[in-house]
Scaffold this motif. Sequence first.
Motif, PDB file in Angstrom:
ATOM      1  N   SER A  31      -5.544  12.882  33.984  1.00 55.28           N
ATOM      2  CA  SER A  31      -4.559  11.854  34.313  1.00 55.28           C
ATOM      3  C   SER A  31      -4.939  10.478  33.790  1.00 55.28           C
ATOM      4  O   SER A  31      -4.218   9.515  33.980  1.00 55.28           O
ATOM      5  N   GLY A  32      -6.093  10.403  33.142  1.00 53.20           N
ATOM      6  CA  GLY A  32      -6.543   9.083  32.715  1.00 53.20           C
ATOM      7  C   GLY A  32      -7.127   8.270  33.852  1.00 53.20           C
ATOM      8  O   GLY A  32      -7.267   7.056  33.738  1.00 53.20           O
ATOM      9  N   ALA A  33      -7.465   8.940  34.957  1.00 51.33           N
ATOM     10  CA  ALA A  33      -8.068   8.215  36.073  1.00 51.33           C
ATOM     11  C   ALA A  33      -9.451   7.708  35.695  1.00 51.33           C
ATOM     12  O   ALA A  33      -9.882   6.657  36.138  1.00 51.33           O
ATOM     13  N   LEU A  34     -10.150   8.456  34.834  1.00 51.49           N
ATOM     14  CA  LEU A  34     -11.538   8.108  34.508  1.00 51.49           C
ATOM     15  C   LEU A  34     -11.701   7.459  33.139  1.00 51.49           C
ATOM     16  O   LEU A  34     -12.672   6.764  32.902  1.00 51.49           O
ATOM     17  N   PHE A  35     -10.744   7.756  32.236  1.00 47.64           N
ATOM     18  CA  PHE A  35     -10.899   7.224  30.873  1.00 47.64           C
ATOM     19  C   PHE A  35      -9.560   6.695  30.368  1.00 47.64           C
ATOM     20  O   PHE A  35      -8.503   7.130  30.824  1.00 47.64           O
ATOM     21  N   PRO A  36      -9.592   5.771  29.386  1.00 49.68           N
ATOM     22  CA  PRO A  36      -8.337   5.232  28.849  1.00 49.68           C
ATOM     23  C   PRO A  36      -7.602   6.283  28.027  1.00 49.68           C
ATOM     24  O   PRO A  36      -8.228   7.168  27.446  1.00 49.68           O
ATOM     25  N   LEU A  37      -6.278   6.217  28.014  1.00 50.40           N
ATOM     26  CA  LEU A  37      -5.485   7.223  27.311  1.00 50.40           C
ATOM     27  C   LEU A  37      -5.310   6.904  25.830  1.00 50.40           C
ATOM     28  O   LEU A  37      -4.753   7.695  25.090  1.00 50.40           O
ATOM     29  N   LYS A  38      -5.785   5.735  25.421  1.00 49.27           N
ATOM     30  CA  LYS A  38      -5.611   5.365  24.006  1.00 49.27           C
ATOM     31  C   LYS A  38      -6.612   6.107  23.131  1.00 49.27           C
ATOM     32  O   LYS A  38      -7.761   6.300  23.511  1.00 49.27           O
ATOM     33  N   GLY A  39      -6.127   6.524  21.964  1.00 45.50           N
ATOM     34  CA  GLY A  39      -7.014   7.117  20.980  1.00 45.50           C
ATOM     35  C   GLY A  39      -7.518   8.501  21.327  1.00 45.50           C
ATOM     36  O   GLY A  39      -8.578   8.922  20.880  1.00 45.50           O
ATOM     37  N   LEU A  40      -6.746   9.234  22.139  1.00 44.98           N
ATOM     38  CA  LEU A  40      -7.141  10.612  22.448  1.00 44.98           C
ATOM     39  C   LEU A  40      -6.691  11.530  21.326  1.00 44.98           C
ATOM     40  O   LEU A  40      -5.745  11.218  20.609  1.00 44.98           O
ATOM     41  N   PRO A  41      -7.369  12.685  21.169  1.00 44.38           N
ATOM     42  CA  PRO A  41      -6.846  13.695  20.240  1.00 44.38           C
ATOM     43  C   PRO A  41      -5.425  14.069  20.659  1.00 44.38           C
ATOM     44  O   PRO A  41      -5.111  14.029  21.855  1.00 44.38           O
ATOM     45  N   GLN A  42      -4.603  14.451  19.684  1.00 41.42           N
ATOM     46  CA  GLN A  42      -3.187  14.592  19.981  1.00 41.42           C
ATOM     47  C   GLN A  42      -2.887  15.586  21.100  1.00 41.42           C
ATOM     48  O   GLN A  42      -2.065  15.329  21.975  1.00 41.42           O
ATOM     49  N   ILE A  43      -3.590  16.716  21.074  1.00 42.92           N
ATOM     50  CA  ILE A  43      -3.316  17.746  22.073  1.00 42.92           C
ATOM     51  C   ILE A  43      -3.607  17.219  23.484  1.00 42.92           C
ATOM     52  O   ILE A  43      -2.848  17.444  24.423  1.00 42.92           O
ATOM     53  N   MET A  44      -4.703  16.457  23.579  1.00 49.82           N
ATOM     54  CA  MET A  44      -5.046  15.851  24.869  1.00 49.82           C
ATOM     55  C   MET A  44      -3.973  14.868  25.298  1.00 49.82           C
ATOM     56  O   MET A  44      -3.611  14.777  26.466  1.00 49.82           O
ATOM     57  N   GLU A  45      -3.469  14.141  24.307  1.00 45.68           N
ATOM     58  CA  GLU A  45      -2.484  13.133  24.639  1.00 45.68           C
ATOM     59  C   GLU A  45      -1.224  13.779  25.199  1.00 45.68           C
ATOM     60  O   GLU A  45      -0.639  13.308  26.178  1.00 45.68           O
ATOM     61  N   ILE A  46      -0.831  14.904  24.599  1.00 38.65           N
ATOM     62  CA  ILE A  46       0.361  15.612  25.094  1.00 38.65           C
ATOM     63  C   ILE A  46       0.128  16.082  26.524  1.00 38.65           C
ATOM     64  O   ILE A  46       0.962  15.900  27.401  1.00 38.65           O
ATOM     65  N   ILE A  47      -1.052  16.679  26.742  1.00 36.55           N
ATOM     66  CA  ILE A  47      -1.339  17.181  28.090  1.00 36.55           C
ATOM     67  C   ILE A  47      -1.316  16.052  29.115  1.00 36.55           C
ATOM     68  O   ILE A  47      -0.719  16.178  30.175  1.00 36.55           O
ATOM     69  N   THR A  48      -1.932  14.945  28.759  1.00 33.06           N
ATOM     70  CA  THR A  48      -1.952  13.846  29.734  1.00 33.06           C
ATOM     71  C   THR A  48      -0.540  13.344  30.015  1.00 33.06           C
ATOM     72  O   THR A  48      -0.247  12.890  31.117  1.00 33.06           O
ATOM     73  N   LYS A  49       0.331  13.454  29.014  1.00 29.61           N
ATOM     74  CA  LYS A  49       1.690  12.970  29.248  1.00 29.61           C
ATOM     75  C   LYS A  49       2.505  13.922  30.118  1.00 29.61           C
ATOM     76  O   LYS A  49       3.509  13.525  30.705  1.00 29.61           O
ATOM     77  N   ILE A  50       2.084  15.184  30.176  1.00 25.07           N
ATOM     78  CA  ILE A  50       2.781  16.138  31.052  1.00 25.07           C
ATOM     79  C   ILE A  50       2.316  15.973  32.497  1.00 25.07           C
ATOM     80  O   ILE A  50       3.059  16.236  33.433  1.00 25.07           O
ATOM     81  N   ASP A  51       1.093  15.520  32.647  1.00 28.83           N
ATOM     82  CA  ASP A  51       0.505  15.392  33.986  1.00 28.83           C
ATOM     83  C   ASP A  51       1.180  14.262  34.769  1.00 28.83           C
ATOM     84  O   ASP A  51       1.107  13.101  34.365  1.00 28.83           O
ATOM     85  N   PRO A  52       1.861  14.590  35.884  1.00 32.52           N
ATOM     86  CA  PRO A  52       2.576  13.525  36.600  1.00 32.52           C
ATOM     87  C   PRO A  52       1.650  12.450  37.175  1.00 32.52           C
ATOM     88  O   PRO A  52       2.049  11.297  37.317  1.00 32.52           O
ATOM     89  N   LEU A  53       0.397  12.831  37.462  1.00 33.56           N
ATOM     90  CA  LEU A  53      -0.515  11.834  38.038  1.00 33.56           C
ATOM     91  C   LEU A  53      -0.797  10.702  37.045  1.00 33.56           C
ATOM     92  O   LEU A  53      -1.093   9.575  37.437  1.00 33.56           O
ATOM     93  N   THR A  54      -0.690  11.018  35.746  1.00 34.92           N
ATOM     94  CA  THR A  54      -0.884  10.003  34.710  1.00 34.92           C
ATOM     95  C   THR A  54      -0.035   8.759  35.000  1.00 34.92           C
ATOM     96  O   THR A  54      -0.510   7.627  34.894  1.00 34.92           O
ATOM     97  N   TYR A  55       1.233   9.008  35.380  1.00 32.46           N
ATOM     98  CA  TYR A  55       2.144   7.890  35.611  1.00 32.46           C
ATOM     99  C   TYR A  55       1.802   7.163  36.907  1.00 32.46           C
ATOM    100  O   TYR A  55       2.041   5.971  37.037  1.00 32.46           O
ATOM    101  N   GLY A  56       1.234   7.921  37.865  1.00 31.03           N
ATOM    102  CA  GLY A  56       0.787   7.280  39.100  1.00 31.03           C
ATOM    103  C   GLY A  56      -0.391   6.359  38.833  1.00 31.03           C
ATOM    104  O   GLY A  56      -0.424   5.203  39.265  1.00 31.03           O
ATOM    105  N   VAL A  57      -1.370   6.892  38.089  1.00 34.16           N
ATOM    106  CA  VAL A  57      -2.556   6.098  37.763  1.00 34.16           C
ATOM    107  C   VAL A  57      -2.158   4.877  36.942  1.00 34.16           C
ATOM    108  O   VAL A  57      -2.602   3.754  37.203  1.00 34.16           O
ATOM    109  N   ASP A  58      -1.270   5.109  35.985  1.00 33.92           N
ATOM    110  CA  ASP A  58      -0.854   4.014  35.116  1.00 33.92           C
ATOM    111  C   ASP A  58      -0.116   2.928  35.911  1.00 33.92           C
ATOM    112  O   ASP A  58      -0.361   1.737  35.725  1.00 33.92           O
ATOM    113  N   GLY A  59       0.766   3.390  36.805  1.00 36.67           N
ATOM    114  CA  GLY A  59       1.495   2.438  37.641  1.00 36.67           C
ATOM    115  C   GLY A  59       0.551   1.632  38.517  1.00 36.67           C
ATOM    116  O   GLY A  59       0.721   0.425  38.703  1.00 36.67           O
ATOM    117  N   LEU A  60      -0.459   2.326  39.041  1.00 36.41           N
ATOM    118  CA  LEU A  60      -1.434   1.631  39.890  1.00 36.41           C
ATOM    119  C   LEU A  60      -2.216   0.613  39.093  1.00 36.41           C
ATOM    120  O   LEU A  60      -2.481  -0.506  39.554  1.00 36.41           O
TER     121      LEU A  60
END
Lengths: 267, 248
Positions: free
Chosen positions: B180-209
């Motif tokens: 969810s990007g709770a521990l690391f920044p989402l910038k510059g991730l390998p593409q597959i990781m980036e897609i997965i993080t974007k599917i994870d709903p918690l990503t948007y919670g962490v980002d909003g926080l």
Amino acid sequence: MDNIIEVTGLTKRFGDFVAVDNISFGVKKGEIFAFLGPNGAGKSTTIKILTTLLLPTQGKVIVNGFDVLKDKDNARKSFGIVFQDPSLDDDLTAYENMQLHAVLYSVPSGEIAQRIKDLLNFVELFDRKDSLVKTFSGGMKRRLEIARGLLHHPKILFLDEPTLGLDPQTRNHMWQYVQNLSKKEEMTVFFTTHYMEEAEKIAQRIAIIDKGKIIAIGTSEELKKQTATNSLEEAFLKLTGSAIRDEEASNIDKMRQHRQARRGGGR
Amino acid sequence: MNVIYILWLRQVKKYFRSRSRVIGSLAQPLLFLLAFGFGFGSVYSKAGGGNYIQFLAPGIIAMSVLFTSIFTGIEIIWDRQFGFLKETLVAPVSRFEIMLGRTLGGATVGAIQGVIVLLLTLIVGFRPASIFLLPFGFLFIFLIGVLFTSLGTAIASKLEDMQGFQLIMNFLIMPIFFLSGALFPLKGLPQIMEIITKIDPLTYGVDGLRGTLIGVSNFSLSLDFTVLAIVTSAFLLLGSYLFSKIQV
Ligand SMILES: Nc1ncnc2c1ncn2[C@@H]1O[C@H](COP(=O)(O)OP(=O)(O)OP(=O)(O)O)[C@@H](O)[C@H]1O
Ligand SMILES: [Mg+2]
């Protein structure tokens, strides 16, 4: 017909096992009806279907004019139930358990406190009302469940072995209360018990179920006459046989063990 | 009193009555905060990321809300085993009301937990960027709570006992947290990781926080909010559908 419960061709299977086998019966409005049978006969399963907790495999069940499959909400509004197994929240107090029930069943808010007080006094738990239920003895929990079941005044009251684990005083007390309520409010009572004298004394009509089938139905007098016996207990034993029910299961287990042993030996 | 309120109250009371649970569930976020915060802090700032505790704290708050609310949702399994579930299931109230009361209760418990962790992060050195955005931070905390309590309820409706729980912990909850990007920044991730993080709903919670607490976010706050709100509604509906199918 003024049957408040109408069951037609009800069957419940768990996998291959037939727990309730094509039973049909009716219970009249205001009647106190006992459902008797040996362990594993299918009593609780039937009650669970009648109270919308389980779906039937086949058959039709009408409760207070509502189909329990199609009109669950209205059916649920018609009854109250005391389950055979525990159903209290152990982490709440006695009072909180009662209060939650009162709200779930929309008891008028002006009456809640008084009714809870009366019923807790009735089962002699009022001085423990603020104790967590997990600190109660088995009998105290049972008494609380009965008090809770009587909190709203339903058209039909299901009691699945309500007196299990209760002392004789509480048992008599409870039945008196239920009989009064039934008379006063024309409340129908559908109960199961393994105490035959209880059924004989309280029930206006009795159905005997064995291995999922209803094998006799009628008043206690009729059942005794039919079997030419002097007490309901004798009639019950004559109708259902005197073998202990668990034996069958353990026989099957034994057979399995034999088979396994043989298979094991052949290797 | 109404049904939703009394079921909400039940969850909250149960939470405050199990002191061991309150303390136990604070130990984990604190451990994460200290171990990661001070463990990776210097690497993170050397790499030009700035203050890692600032970055990490919103993630840890989200984590504690995630765990607490999923557990509260999954508690239905206990209710089933101890029998109380039957009492609610035969009651003449709609399944959606029952579900909603429970879920709001679970979300409240999760949010309380989140706020306690937020206070803990202050001790470790975290400083929110703006007092005015703080209420929106609470909104995100609560939304995360509702989302994952309903997910927990949905899962628990399909489970007979705690046997499957380990599986769900390892294959669902942990990935949701770590990806969810709770521990690391989402910038510059390998593409597959980036897609997965974007599917994870918690990503948007962490980002909003993060957006509301430290003023830095990947997406816009309105996008975070919209995605969370939609997924939450979907899980609420799914949860109450599965809940209405329970037989005991
Ligand atoms: N969920 C289930 N899955 C499989 N079998 C079940 C299930 N529930 C009940 N049974 C079986 O159905 C049969 C009838 O059970 P039920 O609980 O209705 O008996 P009962 O008449 O209430 O007995 P008792 O007097 O012991 O309470 C039993 O053989 C039981 O093992
Ligand atoms: Mg039974």
